[in-house]
Motif scaffolding. Structure first.
Motif, short mmCIF file in Angstrom:
data_model
loop_
_atom_site.label_atom_id
_atom_site.label_comp_id
_atom_site.label_asym_id
_atom_site.label_seq_id
_atom_site.Cartn_x
_atom_site.Cartn_y
_atom_site.Cartn_z
N LEU A 7 33.54 33.88 50.85
CA LEU A 7 33.86 33.88 49.51
C LEU A 7 34.55 32.76 48.95
N LEU A 8 34.01 32.10 48.02
CA LEU A 8 34.20 30.73 47.50
C LEU A 8 35.04 30.64 46.29
N ILE A 9 36.28 30.12 46.20
CA ILE A 9 37.17 30.38 44.92
C ILE A 9 37.53 28.98 44.52
N PRO A 10 36.98 28.41 43.49
CA PRO A 10 37.53 27.18 42.90
C PRO A 10 38.62 27.39 41.86
N TYR A 11 39.52 26.24 41.92
CA TYR A 11 40.54 26.08 40.84
C TYR A 11 39.63 25.98 39.47
N PRO A 12 39.83 26.60 38.45
CA PRO A 12 38.81 26.66 37.25
C PRO A 12 38.91 25.29 36.57
N THR A 13 38.76 24.10 37.04
CA THR A 13 38.11 23.12 36.41
C THR A 13 37.03 22.37 36.83
N VAL A 14 36.44 21.66 36.24
CA VAL A 14 35.27 21.00 36.31
C VAL A 14 35.07 20.15 37.80
N GLY A 15 36.00 19.52 38.11
CA GLY A 15 36.28 18.87 39.17
C GLY A 15 36.32 19.56 40.46
N HIS A 16 36.61 20.89 40.37
CA HIS A 16 36.83 21.66 41.47
C HIS A 16 35.42 22.65 41.49
N VAL A 17 35.15 23.22 40.37
CA VAL A 17 34.06 24.15 40.48
C VAL A 17 32.84 23.14 40.82
#
Length: 439
Positions: A7-17
């Motif tokens: 399960l992959l969960i990025p902080y929702p900004t382009v540099g993380h996603v």
């Protein structure tokens, strides 16, 4: 051992996603099942490539807790809303996923920084976790040293430098100006959040880094958790972007002479004021050579100004360029960049010399690597008013383009870096080691 379900969960900004999405494709290629969790807001605004991303990657969403009128560029507001609203929702989501197929339960959670709370959720459910750090391993090492920097009196308990100085957080790591620590300028609330976050992230057994051992060797002496698995690259038909990419620039590049075009892009932050913008535009005009200038869609005013100026120039101005493809295009001769880590890695993998224009946080350390360690670029100097003047930009571009040694080193660094993700490369082996652990 079964097939791992991550399960992959990025902080929702382009540099993380983006880097986490690149990792999800690499893991899927190695046979893992992937669930990629976006915020509802981001998923609604994402632009997926038309090609299917493959049955091994499933996309799910959760609300971030903010309303439609809230400004999601306010990191403080977004971080604390997510931390407040998402944990119970994630617990329920994991139970629902696991109940659907008992033979395909989630075996590991991977987060980017600011999402450490999800590792706590996983820990409480008996699911192991890891971190993907979206910036350089050196910036991770610096954040990992925060308590020591407080104890040594280099920063106070709110993260402010106690005096102006340059320090090394570890031998062989470039000197860091204490005014350029990754948390500087974020305020004491976010400093304390990062201090706490670094402790929470210790629930992650691996801290995966989008870098290679040879790019930042000294950073890996800080902790045995650090695992270089980069460079993480998008496959061309599986890119998801938070903004619509303007692909017309690729057709335009096809018509330009080999190694003739300056590429200018400063990432996703609206950072340049009007006067500085004008100096850059005039410099590009004076250089009298083709340029491609990516101006972020958030900078609508600047984009409109730039489109009207300079009239009849040799340049093309776009809102959001497909940067990996641009940097690998034979027409590109140099990259004028803010030195964000994703841009730095993409520039290295394109073999393109850099003109460095850092604005904040870890970008200054990245510039040190580019100019002083790898020696594949030059920095720009400000005048007494803090402006980078058109003459300085013009002179440095001409100096960079005349330096055959920098061009040769850029190509050599590209080859060395890409070797890491070849079949028996160092990063490929590290990724396989990680997948074995995840099983």
């Amino acid at each position: 051992m079964g097939i791992p379900h991550l399960l992959l969960i990025p902080y929702p900004t382009v540099g993380h996603v983006n880097p986490l999405m690149h990792l999800s494709h690499a893991l899927a290629k190695h046979g893992c099942n992937i669930t990629f969790l976006n915020t509802e807001f981001n998923h609604k605004h994402a632009h997926a490539a038309d090609a299917a991303v493959g049955s091994q990657i499933k996309f799910l969403t959760l609300p971030d807790g903010l309303g439609p009128q809230d400004d999601r560029r306010d990191n403080r507001k977004l971080i604390f809303s997510i931390k407040t609203h998402m944990p119970p929702l994630l617990t329920k989501l994991i139970h629902d996923i696991n109940a659907l197929d008992v033979h395909n339960n989630i075996t590991c959670i991977i987060v980017t920084v600011n999402m450490g709370w999800a590792l706590e959720v996983g820990y409480n459910l008996g699911i192991k976790g890891s971190l993907l750090w979206p910036a350089s391993a050196t910036s991770l090492a610096t954040c990992d040293c925060m308590p020591r920097l407080v104890d040594d009196g280099i920063i106070d308990s709110d993260g402010n430098p106690t005096k102006k100085q340059q320090i090394k957080v570890s031998p062989n790591i470039p000197m860091i100006d204490t005014a350029n620590f990754p948390w500087c300028g974020l305020g004491e609330v976010l400093f304390h959040h990062i201090m706490q976050e670094m402790q929470t992230l210790r629930l992650g057994e691996w801290w995966l880094c989008n870098t290679t051992y040879h790019l930042e060797p000294a950073a890996f002496s800080i902790s045995p958790r650090f695992l270089p698995i980069g460079p993480l690259m998008a496959s061309d038909n599986n890119i998801i972007s938070l903004w619509q990419e303007d692909t017309t620039c690729l057709e335009w590049l096809d018509k330009q002479p080999h190694q003739s075009v300056l590429y200018v892009a400063f990432g996703s932050s609206p950072l340049i004021d009007h006067n500085q913008f004008k100096e850059l535009a005039l410099a590009l005009d004076f250089l009298n050579r083709p340029f491609l200038w990516g101006i972020h869609p958030r900078n609508d005013n600047k984009l409109n100004n730039a489109c009207a100026y300079p009239d009849g120039s040799k340049g093309k101005i776009v809102g959001w360029a497909p940067q990996k493809k641009v940097l690998n295009h034979p027409a590109i001769v140099c990259f004028i960049t803010h030195c964000g880590w994703n841009s730095t890695i993409e520039g290295v993998c394109g073999g393109v010399p850099f003109l460095c224009w850092p604005f904040l946080k870890d970008q200054f350390v990245n510039k040190s690597y580019i100019c002083d360690v790898w020696k594949v670029g030059l920095g720009l100097d400000k005048d007494e008013n803090g402006l980078i003047l058109k003459e300085e930009i013009k002179n440095k571009v001409e100096q960079l383009l005349g330096d055959e040694d920098i061009k040769a080193r850029s190509q050599k660094l590209k080859e060395l870096t890409l070797k890491n993700i070849a079949k028996d490369g160092h990063s490929t082996k590290n990724l396989e080691r990680f997948i074995d652990w995840a099983k």
